[in-house]
Motif scaffolding. Structure first.
Motif, short mmCIF file in Angstrom:
data_model
loop_
_atom_site.label_atom_id
_atom_site.label_comp_id
_atom_site.label_asym_id
_atom_site.label_seq_id
_atom_site.Cartn_x
_atom_site.Cartn_y
_atom_site.Cartn_z
N ARG A 107 0.77 -1.23 -0.11
CA ARG A 107 -0.08 -0.04 0.07
C ARG A 107 0.84 1.28 0.10
O ARG A 107 0.49 2.38 0.58
CB ARG A 107 -0.86 0.07 1.45
N LEU A 108 2.28 1.14 -0.76
CA LEU A 108 3.13 2.36 -0.54
C LEU A 108 2.39 3.64 -1.16
O LEU A 108 2.56 4.71 -0.50
CB LEU A 108 4.35 1.97 -1.43
N LYS A 109 1.76 3.60 -2.23
CA LYS A 109 1.15 4.58 -2.80
C LYS A 109 -0.05 5.41 -2.01
O LYS A 109 -0.29 6.64 -2.08
CB LYS A 109 0.21 4.47 -4.05
N THR A 110 -0.71 4.66 -0.95
CA THR A 110 -1.33 5.26 0.14
C THR A 110 -0.88 5.19 1.49
O THR A 110 -1.64 5.27 2.58
CB THR A 110 -2.83 4.84 0.00
N LYS A 111 0.42 5.42 1.44
CA LYS A 111 1.26 5.28 3.07
C LYS A 111 0.56 6.46 3.91
O LYS A 111 0.52 6.16 4.90
CB LYS A 111 2.69 5.27 2.56
N ASP A 112 0.52 7.62 3.28
CA ASP A 112 -0.17 8.57 4.23
C ASP A 112 -1.20 8.23 4.73
O ASP A 112 -1.53 8.95 6.01
CB ASP A 112 -0.16 9.90 3.41
N VAL A 113 -1.98 7.58 4.35
CA VAL A 113 -3.56 7.30 4.66
C VAL A 113 -3.13 6.52 6.16
O VAL A 113 -3.94 6.58 7.29
CB VAL A 113 -4.24 6.38 4.02
N TYR A 114 -2.39 5.50 6.15
CA TYR A 114 -1.84 4.66 6.98
C TYR A 114 -1.14 5.29 8.21
O TYR A 114 -1.44 5.06 9.42
CB TYR A 114 -1.11 3.57 6.65
N ILE A 115 -0.50 6.42 7.69
CA ILE A 115 0.38 7.22 8.88
C ILE A 115 -0.66 8.02 9.46
O ILE A 115 -0.59 8.15 10.81
CB ILE A 115 1.33 8.08 7.96
N GLN A 116 -1.63 8.58 8.84
CA GLN A 116 -2.95 9.02 9.53
C GLN A 116 -3.47 8.09 10.84
O GLN A 116 -4.04 8.67 11.51
CB GLN A 116 -3.67 9.67 8.61
#
Length: 225
Positions: free
Chosen positions: A206-215
């Motif tokens: 899910r690297l392209k949506t990494k920021d979602v997981y950080i959030q």
């Protein structure tokens, strides 16, 4: 009265498995290495020389390229030096889970802010290898069965450091969560276990949506403030 740091290092530097490992499985204990002990002592002294209560984030078990090198959960040699300010002579190789966790830590406010409130450990603080490759404790059913008393002892020891029992954050939403929930139902360690996506899953799939997981992590951690 020992500080949080002193309790951690006493615990980590004296870990021993009280059972025989199944065939072809070996233990991974970086803390037998003097350089690792020095790095761990420097890290925990820097961030945990107090008696403050902290919340637990708990992973699976150390791997060969993160905690298996530095002795510190989800902390590779690069993050240890650049983000934590701990000089070290370990080969500067990155580990994907460590990259993600330190992205979270940076977004939270940096290592000092994060570690003043949180403590990262693992269901099994000792790692395992089989045929030279990382092995999760639940990947071998004999190991999973034999390890339970060790897991319980380790959890009880760490709770005594001064961990909050209101909530525990489980790093991993699959078998690690299931196992931890089963033990928590028996031992009543925490009021609530909140799952978080595993960094390895995020970085690999899910690297392209990494920021979602950080959030996702930030939302979970900041609800405590």
């Amino acid at each position: 009265m020992k500080t949080f740091a002193e309790n951690i290092t006493d615990f980590l530097f004296n870990l021993q498995l009280p059972f025989e490992l199944p065939n072809n499985i070996a233990v991974l204990d970086a803390h037998t290495n003097e350089a690792v002990r020095a790095a761990c002592t420097a890290f925990y002294t820097k961030f945990y020389s107090d008696h403050h209560q902290r919340y637990l984030l708990i992973g699976i078990n150390p791997g060969r390229f993160g905690g298996g090198v530095t002795g510190l959960p989800f902390t590779d040699p690069i993050r240890l030096q650049q983000d934590c300010g701990i000089e070290n002579s370990f080969q500067k190789k990155q580990e994907l889970s460590s990259v993600f966790i330190y992205n979270v830590i940076a977004a939270y406010g940096g290592a000092a802010a994060f570690y003043s409130r949180f403590y990262i450990s693992a269901v099994s603080p000792l790692g395992f290898v089989k045929h030279g490759k990382n092995l999760n404790y639940y990947d071998d059913k004999v190991l999973q069965q034999r390890i339970e008393p060790f897991v319980v002892t380790c959890m009880n020891r760490q709770l005594a450091f001064g961990l909050s029992r209101s909530v525990c954050f489980c790093i991993g939403e699959g078998e690690n969560l299931t196992y931890l929930q089963k033990l928590n139902a028996i031992h009543q360690w925490f009021d609530h276990i909140q799952p978080l996506s595993h960094p390895r899953f995020v970085m690999q799939y899910r690297l392209k949506t990494k920021d979602v997981y950080i959030q996702q992590y930030l939302d979970a951690l900041r609800q405590l403030t």
